[in-house]
Scaffold this motif. Sequence first.
Motif, short mmCIF file in Angstrom:
data_model
loop_
_atom_site.label_atom_id
_atom_site.label_comp_id
_atom_site.label_asym_id
_atom_site.label_seq_id
_atom_site.Cartn_x
_atom_site.Cartn_y
_atom_site.Cartn_z
N ILE A 1 -13.85 -7.80 -7.07
CA ILE A 1 -13.10 -6.54 -6.94
C ILE A 1 -11.63 -6.85 -7.16
N ASP A 2 -11.01 -6.13 -8.12
CA ASP A 2 -9.60 -6.38 -8.40
C ASP A 2 -8.72 -5.45 -7.55
N ASN A 3 -7.41 -5.65 -7.64
CA ASN A 3 -6.48 -4.89 -6.81
C ASN A 3 -6.57 -3.38 -7.06
N LYS A 4 -6.81 -3.01 -8.31
CA LYS A 4 -6.92 -1.59 -8.65
C LYS A 4 -8.11 -0.96 -7.93
N ALA A 5 -9.23 -1.66 -7.91
CA ALA A 5 -10.42 -1.16 -7.23
C ALA A 5 -10.22 -1.14 -5.71
N VAL A 6 -9.49 -2.13 -5.19
CA VAL A 6 -9.20 -2.15 -3.75
C VAL A 6 -8.38 -0.93 -3.35
N ARG A 7 -7.37 -0.59 -4.19
CA ARG A 7 -6.55 0.59 -3.89
C ARG A 7 -7.38 1.87 -3.94
N LYS A 8 -8.29 1.95 -4.91
CA LYS A 8 -9.15 3.13 -5.00
C LYS A 8 -10.05 3.22 -3.77
N LEU A 9 -10.61 2.09 -3.35
CA LEU A 9 -11.48 2.08 -2.17
C LEU A 9 -10.69 2.52 -0.94
N THR A 10 -9.47 2.01 -0.79
CA THR A 10 -8.63 2.38 0.35
C THR A 10 -8.32 3.88 0.33
N ASP A 11 -7.95 4.39 -0.83
CA ASP A 11 -7.64 5.81 -0.95
C ASP A 11 -8.86 6.68 -0.66
N THR A 12 -10.02 6.24 -1.14
CA THR A 12 -11.25 7.01 -0.93
C THR A 12 -11.61 7.05 0.54
N VAL A 13 -11.48 5.91 1.24
CA VAL A 13 -11.78 5.86 2.67
C VAL A 13 -10.85 6.79 3.44
N LYS A 14 -9.57 6.81 3.06
CA LYS A 14 -8.62 7.69 3.73
C LYS A 14 -8.97 9.16 3.50
N GLU A 15 -9.37 9.49 2.26
CA GLU A 15 -9.74 10.87 1.95
C GLU A 15 -10.96 11.32 2.74
N GLN A 16 -11.82 10.37 3.07
CA GLN A 16 -13.04 10.68 3.82
C GLN A 16 -12.79 10.66 5.33
N GLY A 17 -11.52 10.53 5.72
CA GLY A 17 -11.19 10.54 7.14
C GLY A 17 -11.41 9.22 7.84
N GLY A 18 -11.44 8.13 7.08
CA GLY A 18 -11.70 6.83 7.70
C GLY A 18 -10.48 5.95 7.78
N ALA A 19 -9.29 6.55 7.81
CA ALA A 19 -8.07 5.75 7.85
C ALA A 19 -7.98 4.87 9.09
N ASP A 20 -8.66 5.30 10.18
CA ASP A 20 -8.57 4.53 11.42
C ASP A 20 -9.29 3.19 11.35
N ILE A 21 -10.19 3.00 10.36
CA ILE A 21 -10.89 1.73 10.25
C ILE A 21 -10.14 0.74 9.36
N LEU A 22 -9.09 1.20 8.71
CA LEU A 22 -8.30 0.32 7.85
C LEU A 22 -7.24 -0.38 8.68
N PRO A 23 -6.93 -1.64 8.37
CA PRO A 23 -5.89 -2.35 9.13
C PRO A 23 -4.53 -1.72 8.90
N SER A 24 -3.79 -1.54 9.97
CA SER A 24 -2.45 -0.97 9.87
C SER A 24 -1.42 -2.10 9.84
N ALA A 25 -0.30 -1.82 9.22
CA ALA A 25 0.74 -2.84 9.13
C ALA A 25 1.26 -3.18 10.51
N GLU A 26 1.42 -4.47 10.78
CA GLU A 26 1.92 -4.93 12.06
C GLU A 26 3.29 -5.57 11.86
N PRO A 27 4.16 -5.46 12.89
CA PRO A 27 5.46 -6.10 12.76
C PRO A 27 5.29 -7.61 12.70
N SER A 28 6.07 -8.26 11.84
CA SER A 28 5.96 -9.70 11.69
C SER A 28 7.11 -10.40 12.42
#
Length: 334
Positions: free
Chosen positions: A158-185
């Motif tokens: 899976i390339d970066n383009k497909a990863v972005r599509k997968l991320t966007d699709t999950v968010k559209e389906q209301g699954g944003a809460d299962i994606l890792p959120s940015a943490e302070p470094s």
Amino acid sequence: MQGAIQKLTEGRALTTRLTVDADADQIIAFDQETDSGETIERADAKKLAGLKISVAVSADKPLKDVETLKSLGSTADLEALQADKGIDFAVSLNGGDGRKALELRQVAGTAYAQVDLDVVGDLVGDSATFEQLHEMSGQLPPELAVLKAALDGKWVSIDNKAVRKLTDTVKEQGGADILPSAEPSLNAATGNKLLSAISGVFSRNVTFDDKGQQDGADLIVVSAPARTMADDLLKALRPVAKDIPGLAGKLPSSAPSDTPDRTLSADLRIKDGALASITVDLAQFEEKQGSAHLPITLSFDRSADAVQAPEGAVPVTPEAIDAIVSMAAEGDEE
């Protein structure tokens, strides 16, 4: 010692392996002496004996000069690592019999994965579930060919383009809460304070005993009083903890009660000026001390080849992403 560690990153590739350096008989003997309340079966002991986790990293420049490797520790840092096409890496898990259970790679910004369901099922002791997954692969529609390939033990990519599509699709389906959120470094100033605090504790508590040559390497035994060192670390970290994301106010007041109140040690081997391995006997952490040993070894290989992309990987397509998300949504509705 510091120079031996730094030398590991002078090259463009490094493979690190964590291995259980005990056979089935040693593992059974250790289990019997520790009296854990559960008896390990010989079949399970054989699975653990020789278990190996490998992590390989290669880059287009010396590893010490790769900026994304200098600040790993947050989601944002990992995303930067994945986006850096100048660095490749691989992670694999092999069972005690040498069979590979799974492997993940990233090469030139494209991620690859391969899983052997038979080996994974054997390792976790649930072969029936993984056999069902095998059976399911034969019932998948054509648009899920990549999922069938994965279940059949083939490489998928899976390339970066497909990863972005997968991320966007999950968010559209209301699954944003299962994606890792940015943490302070960790910022550089706090990182330096942390390193200084830890270095001070180590310099006061750790001793180095040169045991001479063994198998072509210099053997050094590193020892430290476990409870004293744990308490000193907590004291040293407390002033810095308030500036460390996720750690402020969470440090205990003293070392956990089960921290051994005795000196613990590790064997370090240095070859050609670089750290070659670290071996720790887990038996020394047990309250009841006997004659059994359970060594684990972390080894470092600077001569490893660069990480390569596997041949014949089946790519994750936009159509496959839509089909997978659709199938997952249907499963939730049921």
